[in-house]
Write a protein that holds these residues in place. Sequence first.
Motif, short mmCIF file in Angstrom:
data_model
loop_
_atom_site.label_atom_id
_atom_site.label_comp_id
_atom_site.label_asym_id
_atom_site.label_seq_id
_atom_site.Cartn_x
_atom_site.Cartn_y
_atom_site.Cartn_z
N HIS A 162 40.12 50.87 45.35
CA HIS A 162 39.26 52.16 45.97
C HIS A 162 38.34 51.49 46.81
CE1 HIS A 162 37.25 56.13 44.17
NE2 HIS A 162 36.57 55.07 44.35
N ASP A 163 38.42 52.49 48.15
CA ASP A 163 36.80 52.84 48.71
C ASP A 163 36.82 51.05 49.68
OD1 ASP A 163 36.09 55.29 49.20
OD2 ASP A 163 34.14 54.73 47.66
N GLY A 164 37.90 50.78 49.74
CA GLY A 164 37.66 49.22 50.44
C GLY A 164 37.36 48.26 49.03
N LYS A 165 37.34 48.43 48.46
CA LYS A 165 36.90 47.29 47.24
C LYS A 165 38.38 47.75 45.89
CE LYS A 165 32.40 47.21 46.56
NZ LYS A 165 31.27 48.10 47.03
N VAL A 166 38.12 45.97 45.76
CA VAL A 166 39.54 45.41 44.74
C VAL A 166 39.24 45.58 43.50
CG1 VAL A 166 41.20 43.91 44.53
CG2 VAL A 166 41.41 44.54 46.45
N ILE A 167 39.99 45.98 42.09
CA ILE A 167 38.47 46.34 41.44
C ILE A 167 39.92 45.76 40.41
CG2 ILE A 167 38.29 47.90 39.36
CD1 ILE A 167 36.61 48.64 41.64
N ILE A 168 39.21 44.65 39.95
CA ILE A 168 40.46 44.05 38.84
C ILE A 168 40.01 44.19 36.78
CG2 ILE A 168 41.11 42.13 37.03
CD1 ILE A 168 40.44 40.43 40.28
N ARG A 169 40.41 44.78 35.91
CA ARG A 169 39.42 45.94 35.08
C ARG A 169 40.62 44.87 33.80
NH1 ARG A 169 38.07 51.69 36.06
NH2 ARG A 169 36.35 50.41 37.00
N THR A 189 46.19 45.82 22.28
CA THR A 189 46.74 45.76 23.30
C THR A 189 44.93 45.72 24.41
OG1 THR A 189 48.79 47.36 22.96
CG2 THR A 189 47.66 46.85 25.34
N VAL A 190 46.01 44.21 25.35
CA VAL A 190 44.23 44.37 25.89
C VAL A 190 45.25 45.18 27.44
CG1 VAL A 190 43.83 42.57 27.58
CG2 VAL A 190 44.06 42.53 25.29
N ALA A 191 44.30 45.71 28.55
CA ALA A 191 44.94 46.33 29.23
C ALA A 191 44.60 45.68 30.27
CB ALA A 191 45.03 47.55 29.50
N VAL A 192 45.10 44.63 31.25
CA VAL A 192 44.74 44.49 33.16
C VAL A 192 45.09 45.16 34.06
CG1 VAL A 192 44.72 42.46 34.09
CG2 VAL A 192 44.67 42.10 31.69
N GLY A 193 44.30 45.85 34.86
CA GLY A 193 44.57 46.77 35.84
C GLY A 193 43.85 46.27 37.39
N VAL A 194 44.90 46.35 38.00
CA VAL A 194 44.65 45.67 39.17
C VAL A 194 44.53 47.88 39.93
CG1 VAL A 194 44.86 44.29 41.55
CG2 VAL A 194 45.23 43.94 39.07
N SER A 195 43.82 48.01 41.31
CA SER A 195 42.89 48.83 41.71
C SER A 195 42.94 48.80 42.95
CB SER A 195 42.94 50.06 41.12
OG SER A 195 41.99 49.66 40.74
N THR A 249 34.99 45.07 34.02
CA THR A 249 35.58 44.61 35.88
C THR A 249 34.37 44.40 36.61
OG1 THR A 249 34.88 47.37 34.81
CG2 THR A 249 35.13 46.91 36.97
N ILE A 250 35.58 43.68 37.55
CA ILE A 250 35.90 42.62 38.47
C ILE A 250 35.93 43.57 39.81
CG2 ILE A 250 35.99 41.17 39.98
CD1 ILE A 250 37.15 39.20 37.39
N GLU A 251 35.19 43.47 40.78
CA GLU A 251 34.51 43.81 42.04
C GLU A 251 34.50 43.28 43.14
OE1 GLU A 251 32.58 47.98 41.92
OE2 GLU A 251 31.40 47.28 43.93
N MET A 252 36.04 42.88 43.97
CA MET A 252 36.34 42.51 45.20
C MET A 252 35.81 43.42 46.56
SD MET A 252 35.72 39.97 43.92
CE MET A 252 36.34 37.89 44.88
N ARG A 312 43.96 34.64 51.67
CA ARG A 312 44.04 35.49 51.42
C ARG A 312 45.02 36.23 50.15
NH1 ARG A 312 45.04 41.22 53.98
NH2 ARG A 312 46.84 41.35 53.84
N LEU A 313 45.11 35.72 49.12
CA LEU A 313 45.21 36.27 48.51
C LEU A 313 45.84 37.61 47.47
CD1 LEU A 313 42.79 34.56 45.56
CD2 LEU A 313 45.17 33.65 46.59
N SER A 314 46.92 37.60 46.52
CA SER A 314 46.80 38.66 45.57
C SER A 314 46.20 39.27 44.87
CB SER A 314 48.38 39.39 45.45
OG SER A 314 48.45 40.05 44.65
N ALA A 315 45.50 40.05 44.66
CA ALA A 315 45.39 40.48 42.70
C ALA A 315 45.72 40.86 42.28
CB ALA A 315 44.07 41.48 43.19
N VAL A 316 47.13 40.68 41.98
CA VAL A 316 47.51 40.73 40.99
C VAL A 316 48.08 39.22 40.99
CG1 VAL A 316 50.66 41.90 40.43
CG2 VAL A 316 48.67 43.59 41.43
N ASP A 317 48.84 38.50 41.64
CA ASP A 317 49.14 37.51 41.12
C ASP A 317 48.04 36.67 40.52
OD1 ASP A 317 51.46 37.82 43.02
OD2 ASP A 317 50.86 36.60 44.26
N VAL A 318 46.63 36.73 40.97
CA VAL A 318 45.67 36.57 40.19
C VAL A 318 45.85 36.70 38.57
CG1 VAL A 318 42.98 36.09 40.30
CG2 VAL A 318 43.83 35.59 41.60
N ALA A 319 46.36 37.67 38.58
CA ALA A 319 46.01 38.56 37.39
C ALA A 319 47.26 38.07 37.12
CB ALA A 319 45.82 39.98 37.44
#
Length: 299
Positions: A207-214, A199-205, A279-282, A108-115
């Motif tokens: 949505h609908d049971g999915k985690v998006i890393i953009r 600028t490079v923008a990394v976004g974690v969010s 866009t990575i969708e997990m 179990r990982l925090s996608a923000v930690d990964v980013a």
Amino acid sequence: SNTLYLRVRIGDIGDDLYVILIADVSEQRRFEAVRRDFVTNVSHELKTPAGAIALLAETIGDAADDPDAVRYFAGRVTKESKRLTELVQHLIDLQRAQASQGVMDVERLSAVDVARAAIAENHVQAEARHVDIRLSVNGRPVSASEDDEEQPETPTTEGKGGNESVKSEPMIMADREAMRTAVKNLVENAIHYSPEHTTVAVGVSEHDGKVIIRVVDQGIGIPEKSLDRIFERFYRVDPARSRATGGSGLGLAITKHCVQENGGRISVWSREGEGSTFTIEMPQAPTDAGGNASDDTGD
Ligand code: ADP
């Protein structure tokens, strides 16, 4: 010819006891061909910088009494060595990603930690190119730094305000190394293919049971006709440019592999001259019942 017959004699019981194995090896043959291509590509990719280094070293020898020339060629030797190092690192990553099949360390990982870990690995390049990397969680800016002690961007009214957002961080079930490698390559490319002072923008969010890393950049973009090829090993839109800036042609292949092995998907949007968005969708990790506080906020 795609069938392999194997006759195995069993023990010393008698002369007539055999097991005959019949296997369709067409799949293996195809795999062999792909592997041969890969080895040819790798050899070529290794030979190019290695050859350049040899040539440059020779040139330095010839130009020994011209300090400016020596400095210039020495700089190019450094650049070519870096390319070699990056290529070897990518080969190791690719090998690791492929060998990991089935033996990943899923947690179990925090996608923000990964980013944050992925951003940290690109810190030096970003600074060198004056590229500002920003991180946001569900649309809210957060610190891109791994060091949780200093989170200066969100003014907190209560002392512990910062931890609130940590608790609601989007969680995934995946192999930490693989995911970090995947995002690291996207950020690396975003910096690579962008002009300085962008600028490079990394976004974690979520949505609908999915985690998006953009990962969004304001760089050179990718021509439409190349979009569905960039995930292939050794494919480059502009080989000369990519090599000059140190690309191995393997980064996105590794990223795609890592993401898919962890049950995710990757997609790309891009327009030439405007920038690219990867866009990575997990799948979102199931919520931990009973307020399990084991999600570490540190390290
Ligand atoms: P490389 O090591 O050459 O960057 P990758 O597999 O990471 O190899 O990427 C393949 C190709 O896709 C690159 O050579 C480049 O042409 C293109 N590309 C990847 N990311 C970006 C990006 N963010 N902006 C523009 N082009 C990109």
